[in-house]
Design a protein around this motif. Structure first.
Motif, PDB file in Angstrom:
ATOM      1  N   ARG A 179       0.867  -1.189  -0.050  1.00  0.00           N
ATOM      2  CA  ARG A 179       0.119   0.069  -0.016  1.00  0.00           C
ATOM      3  C   ARG A 179       1.021   1.222  -0.162  1.00  0.00           C
ATOM      4  NH1 ARG A 179      -5.178   1.823   1.589  1.00  0.00           N
ATOM      5  NH2 ARG A 179      -5.059   3.666   2.807  1.00  0.00           N
ATOM      6  N   GLY A 180       1.935   1.344   0.756  1.00  0.00           N
ATOM      7  CA  GLY A 180       2.804   2.288   0.616  1.00  0.00           C
ATOM      8  C   GLY A 180       3.526   2.798  -0.509  1.00  0.00           C
ATOM      9  N   GLY A 181       3.807   1.716  -1.539  1.00  0.00           N
ATOM     10  CA  GLY A 181       4.158   1.702  -2.586  1.00  0.00           C
ATOM     11  C   GLY A 181       3.352   2.418  -3.500  1.00  0.00           C
ATOM     12  N   ALA A 182       2.061   2.079  -3.583  1.00  0.00           N
ATOM     13  CA  ALA A 182       0.994   2.262  -4.324  1.00  0.00           C
ATOM     14  C   ALA A 182       0.588   3.930  -4.226  1.00  0.00           C
ATOM     15  CB  ALA A 182      -0.368   1.682  -3.967  1.00  0.00           C
ATOM     16  N   LEU A 183       0.657   4.357  -2.916  1.00  0.00           N
ATOM     17  CA  LEU A 183       0.577   5.579  -2.588  1.00  0.00           C
ATOM     18  C   LEU A 183       1.562   6.666  -3.339  1.00  0.00           C
ATOM     19  CD1 LEU A 183      -1.040   5.697   0.957  1.00  0.00           C
ATOM     20  CD2 LEU A 183      -2.092   5.726  -1.098  1.00  0.00           C
ATOM     21  N   GLU A 184       3.036   6.165  -2.953  1.00  0.00           N
ATOM     22  CA  GLU A 184       3.966   6.614  -3.356  1.00  0.00           C
ATOM     23  C   GLU A 184       3.917   6.888  -5.127  1.00  0.00           C
ATOM     24  OE1 GLU A 184       6.193   8.541  -1.799  1.00  0.00           O
ATOM     25  OE2 GLU A 184       4.870   7.747  -0.019  1.00  0.00           O
ATOM     26  N   VAL A 185       3.305   5.855  -5.841  1.00  0.00           N
ATOM     27  CA  VAL A 185       3.099   6.039  -7.019  1.00  0.00           C
ATOM     28  C   VAL A 185       1.912   7.023  -7.373  1.00  0.00           C
ATOM     29  CG1 VAL A 185       2.222   4.940  -9.214  1.00  0.00           C
ATOM     30  CG2 VAL A 185       3.653   3.650  -7.765  1.00  0.00           C
ATOM     31  N   TYR A 186       1.064   7.231  -6.504  1.00  0.00           N
ATOM     32  CA  TYR A 186       0.127   8.483  -6.761  1.00  0.00           C
ATOM     33  C   TYR A 186       0.786   9.629  -6.473  1.00  0.00           C
ATOM     34  CZ  TYR A 186      -3.519   4.836  -6.150  1.00  0.00           C
ATOM     35  OH  TYR A 186      -4.534   3.813  -6.329  1.00  0.00           O
ATOM     36  N   PHE A 187       1.670   9.591  -5.500  1.00  0.00           N
ATOM     37  CA  PHE A 187       2.341  11.093  -5.164  1.00  0.00           C
ATOM     38  C   PHE A 187       3.370  11.404  -6.494  1.00  0.00           C
ATOM     39  CE2 PHE A 187       2.941  13.197  -1.045  1.00  0.00           C
ATOM     40  CZ  PHE A 187       3.138  14.381  -1.410  1.00  0.00           C
ATOM     41  N   GLY A 188       3.933  10.341  -7.036  1.00  0.00           N
ATOM     42  CA  GLY A 188       4.617  10.710  -8.129  1.00  0.00           C
ATOM     43  C   GLY A 188       4.163  11.344  -9.265  1.00  0.00           C
ATOM     44  N   HIS A 189       2.910  10.770  -9.557  1.00  0.00           N
ATOM     45  CA  HIS A 189       2.206  11.175 -10.654  1.00  0.00           C
ATOM     46  C   HIS A 189       1.660  12.651 -10.473  1.00  0.00           C
ATOM     47  CE1 HIS A 189      -1.006  11.387 -13.617  1.00  0.00           C
ATOM     48  NE2 HIS A 189      -1.908  11.533 -12.753  1.00  0.00           N
ATOM     49  N   TYR A 190       1.337  12.737  -9.294  1.00  0.00           N
ATOM     50  CA  TYR A 190       0.984  14.173  -8.916  1.00  0.00           C
ATOM     51  C   TYR A 190       2.256  15.139  -9.102  1.00  0.00           C
ATOM     52  CZ  TYR A 190       0.086  18.582  -6.522  1.00  0.00           C
ATOM     53  OH  TYR A 190       0.179  19.944  -6.144  1.00  0.00           O
ATOM     54  N   LEU A 191       3.229  14.807  -8.593  1.00  0.00           N
ATOM     55  CA  LEU A 191       4.496  15.532  -8.691  1.00  0.00           C
ATOM     56  C   LEU A 191       4.987  16.063 -10.033  1.00  0.00           C
ATOM     57  CD1 LEU A 191       6.856  14.136  -5.863  1.00  0.00           C
ATOM     58  CD2 LEU A 191       5.798  16.355  -5.784  1.00  0.00           C
ATOM     59  N   SER A 192       4.765  14.988 -11.054  1.00  0.00           N
ATOM     60  CA  SER A 192       5.060  15.143 -12.381  1.00  0.00           C
ATOM     61  C   SER A 192       4.050  16.299 -12.809  1.00  0.00           C
ATOM     62  CB  SER A 192       4.889  13.893 -13.389  1.00  0.00           C
ATOM     63  OG  SER A 192       3.732  13.374 -13.264  1.00  0.00           O
ATOM     64  N   GLN A 193       2.926  16.216 -12.354  1.00  0.00           N
ATOM     65  CA  GLN A 193       1.854  17.338 -12.966  1.00  0.00           C
ATOM     66  C   GLN A 193       2.321  18.551 -12.276  1.00  0.00           C
ATOM     67  OE1 GLN A 193      -1.723  15.521 -11.547  1.00  0.00           O
ATOM     68  NE2 GLN A 193      -2.437  14.959 -13.941  1.00  0.00           N
ATOM     69  N   TRP A 194       2.749  18.707 -11.088  1.00  0.00           N
ATOM     70  CA  TRP A 194       3.139  19.759 -10.499  1.00  0.00           C
ATOM     71  C   TRP A 194       4.253  20.482 -11.101  1.00  0.00           C
ATOM     72  CZ3 TRP A 194       7.379  20.603  -6.780  1.00  0.00           C
ATOM     73  CH2 TRP A 194       7.168  21.706  -6.171  1.00  0.00           C
ATOM     74  N   LEU A 195       5.190  19.648 -11.393  1.00  0.00           N
ATOM     75  CA  LEU A 195       6.361  20.241 -12.025  1.00  0.00           C
ATOM     76  C   LEU A 195       6.088  20.764 -13.336  1.00  0.00           C
ATOM     77  CD1 LEU A 195       8.811  17.454 -10.738  1.00  0.00           C
ATOM     78  CD2 LEU A 195       9.071  19.773 -10.325  1.00  0.00           C
ATOM     79  N   GLU A 196       5.267  19.923 -14.113  1.00  0.00           N
ATOM     80  CA  GLU A 196       5.008  20.438 -15.628  1.00  0.00           C
ATOM     81  C   GLU A 196       4.203  21.692 -15.538  1.00  0.00           C
ATOM     82  OE1 GLU A 196       2.703  18.603 -19.533  1.00  0.00           O
ATOM     83  OE2 GLU A 196       3.473  17.262 -17.849  1.00  0.00           O
TER      84      GLU A 196
ATOM     85  N   PHE B  52       9.191   3.621  -6.626  1.00  0.00           N
ATOM     86  CA  PHE B  52       7.524   4.030  -6.918  1.00  0.00           C
ATOM     87  C   PHE B  52       7.164   5.502  -7.141  1.00  0.00           C
ATOM     88  CE2 PHE B  52       7.074   0.041  -4.172  1.00  0.00           C
ATOM     89  CZ  PHE B  52       6.347  -0.874  -5.165  1.00  0.00           C
ATOM     90  N   ILE B  53       7.672   6.247  -6.605  1.00  0.00           N
ATOM     91  CA  ILE B  53       7.705   7.842  -7.140  1.00  0.00           C
ATOM     92  C   ILE B  53       7.930   7.856  -8.344  1.00  0.00           C
ATOM     93  CG2 ILE B  53       8.387  10.206  -6.589  1.00  0.00           C
ATOM     94  CD1 ILE B  53       8.980   9.418  -3.633  1.00  0.00           C
ATOM     95  N   ILE B  54       9.095   7.514  -8.863  1.00  0.00           N
ATOM     96  CA  ILE B  54       9.641   7.475 -10.187  1.00  0.00           C
ATOM     97  C   ILE B  54       8.552   7.026 -11.127  1.00  0.00           C
ATOM     98  CG2 ILE B  54      11.456   7.061 -11.777  1.00  0.00           C
ATOM     99  CD1 ILE B  54      11.831   9.516 -10.041  1.00  0.00           C
ATOM    100  N   ALA B  55       8.371   5.676 -10.688  1.00  0.00           N
ATOM    101  CA  ALA B  55       7.312   4.834 -11.575  1.00  0.00           C
ATOM    102  C   ALA B  55       6.075   5.584 -11.692  1.00  0.00           C
ATOM    103  CB  ALA B  55       7.124   3.542 -10.896  1.00  0.00           C
ATOM    104  N   GLY B  56       5.464   6.267 -10.813  1.00  0.00           N
ATOM    105  CA  GLY B  56       4.244   7.404 -10.919  1.00  0.00           C
ATOM    106  C   GLY B  56       4.706   8.473 -11.902  1.00  0.00           C
ATOM    107  N   ALA B  57       5.801   9.153 -11.604  1.00  0.00           N
ATOM    108  CA  ALA B  57       5.985  10.319 -12.023  1.00  0.00           C
ATOM    109  C   ALA B  57       6.573  10.327 -13.594  1.00  0.00           C
ATOM    110  CB  ALA B  57       7.295  11.007 -11.355  1.00  0.00           C
ATOM    111  N   TYR B  58       7.682   9.189 -13.945  1.00  0.00           N
ATOM    112  CA  TYR B  58       8.049   9.190 -15.128  1.00  0.00           C
ATOM    113  C   TYR B  58       8.491   7.701 -15.487  1.00  0.00           C
ATOM    114  CZ  TYR B  58       9.570  13.842 -13.556  1.00  0.00           C
ATOM    115  OH  TYR B  58       9.585  15.273 -13.328  1.00  0.00           O
TER     116      TYR B  58
END
Length: 387
Positions: A51-68, A97-103
């Motif tokens: 579950r921790g990994g899944a939430l970090e994927v979500y967070f990574g996805h958000y961070l990529s949007q925020w940076l964009e 997991f963050i990188i998987a979600g972001a990039y």
């Protein structure tokens, strides 16, 4: 705030790892603090959970949007992203997991220096010196922060709640000490190459609260979270303060903060000179707390979150350039999931963003747009360069 006049030039994101299992070194006294049986976990102790990994994927996805949204979008050939994690499973996995979600699909390396489960000195709060002089300075800081034990007086209601949750009166610890939980003697553990600790009531309380938070963030059934003995958010708010004060005293106070944060501050200073626009470092609550203490940030209370260093939270140190003057400016934000977002485990995006909270520097002026000059922040980084 006229953010359209400022372009995000570079960011260092210092992340605490995501949801993990309880730490093995706390189990012995946790089992002694209650007659109840602690739940079993499906992962080894101290590991990032699924579950921790899944939430970090979500967070990574958000961070990529925020940076964009700030104009930073990686190209196919040059992602402009650097990632470095402490060499523990929970920190390396969090970064992955963050990188998987972001990039996802980009060839971005998650760097770490040592074999898994060996601490990297950059993130290690262990003492490099246990001289009597340093120990006395730490004790003086704790006494000054404590203000004649005012902290423990303020925590008295929280300890009463925690004692009831644990049924401490029927525990092995109570049989040993024959006193209220809050009155178990506190002793500073101060030994070279080991983490400093405030053993006794504070360590027991902080570890118990940490275990309950992990159950809550992992969305255990209500009857399994603290054995169904936490009834409302007001109780959470009170008992989490025990953990906050432990982190504050052992990580954030002046001497220990400077002792622990020098290497991570030097790393951040170096990254600010490199080409990569996005830099992700993954460590621990101690990493963030000591950094904020060493760089002299103001105290804060995060909205919609009881922890001061919430699990999975990200400290974003941002350098902006003014569009017309070319001058550089600084902004620090804590980006984190709220107490309820962690429990609900929902995906993060523009419609369900994490919380953003701007952190303030002590003794530095903000301009009318809410930014500090980069020079004001850089001076703080440079203090540690020769150490």
């Amino acid at each position: 705030m006229k953010n359209n006049h400022y372009r995000l030039d570079k960011v260092v994101i210092l992340s605490r790892h995501g949801i993990r299992t309880p730490l093995q070194n706390t189990l012995e006294f946790l089992e002694q603090a209650t007659p109840f049986k602690w739940p079993t976990w499906q992962h080894p102790y101290g590991y990032l959970t699924t579950r921790g990994g899944a939430l970090e994927v979500y967070f990574g996805h958000y961070l990529s949007q925020w940076l964009e949204n700030h104009g930073i979008k990686p190209s196919v050939t040059m992602p402009e992203v650097f990632v470095y994690a402490n060499s523990l499973q929970r920190t390396v996995a969090t970064a992955q997991f963050i990188i998987a979600g972001a990039y996802a699909g980009y060839d971005i390396t998650v760097n770490h220096k040592y074999p898994i489960e060996k601490m990297d000195p950059i993130f290690d709060p262990s003492l490099r010196d246990d001289s009597p002089e340093l120990k006395q300075a730490v004790l003086s800081d704790i006494e000054e922060t404590n203000k004649a034990e005012a902290i423990f007086k303020n925590l008295a209601p929280a300890y009463e709640i925690l004692s009831d949750i644990l049924d401490y009166r029927h525990s092995t610890l109570y049989a040993q000490y024959q006193c209220p939980l809050a009155d178990i003697p506190i002793k500073l553990h101060f030994k070279k190459n080991e983490e400093p600790a405030l053993l006794g009531a504070l360590a027991i309380g902080a570890s118990a609260v940490d275990a309950f938070l992990l159950q809550y963030y992992s969305a255990f059934p209500q009857e399994q979270i603290a054995w169904g003995r936490i009834n409302d958010l007001a109780q959470w708010q009170q008992i989490v303060e025990i953990r906050n004060q432990y982190v504050n005293l052992i990580c954030h106070t002046k001497t220990l903060a400077k002792h622990s944060a020098t290497l991570i501050i030097n790393t951040i200073s170096d990254l600010m000179q490199q080409q990569n626009k996005v830099n992700l470092l993954v460590g621990h609550d101690s990493t963030i707390a000591s950094l904020l203490g060493a760089l002299n940030f103001e105290s804060y209370q995060l909205p919609n979150q009881f922890e001061t260093t919430p699990i999975g939270g990200k400290l974003a140190l941002q350098r902006f350039q003014h569009s017309s003057t070319g001058e550089y400016f600084f902004k620090a934000e804590y980006i984190y999931q709220s107490f309820e977002q962690l429990y609900n485990g929902q995906a993060l995006d523009a419609n369900n963003p994490p919380e953003h909270f701007q952190l303030k520097l002590k003794d530095a002026p903000l301009n009318s747009d809410g930014f500090y000059t980069w020079k004001d922040f850089e001076k703080r980084l440079n203090i540690y360069q020769a150490k």
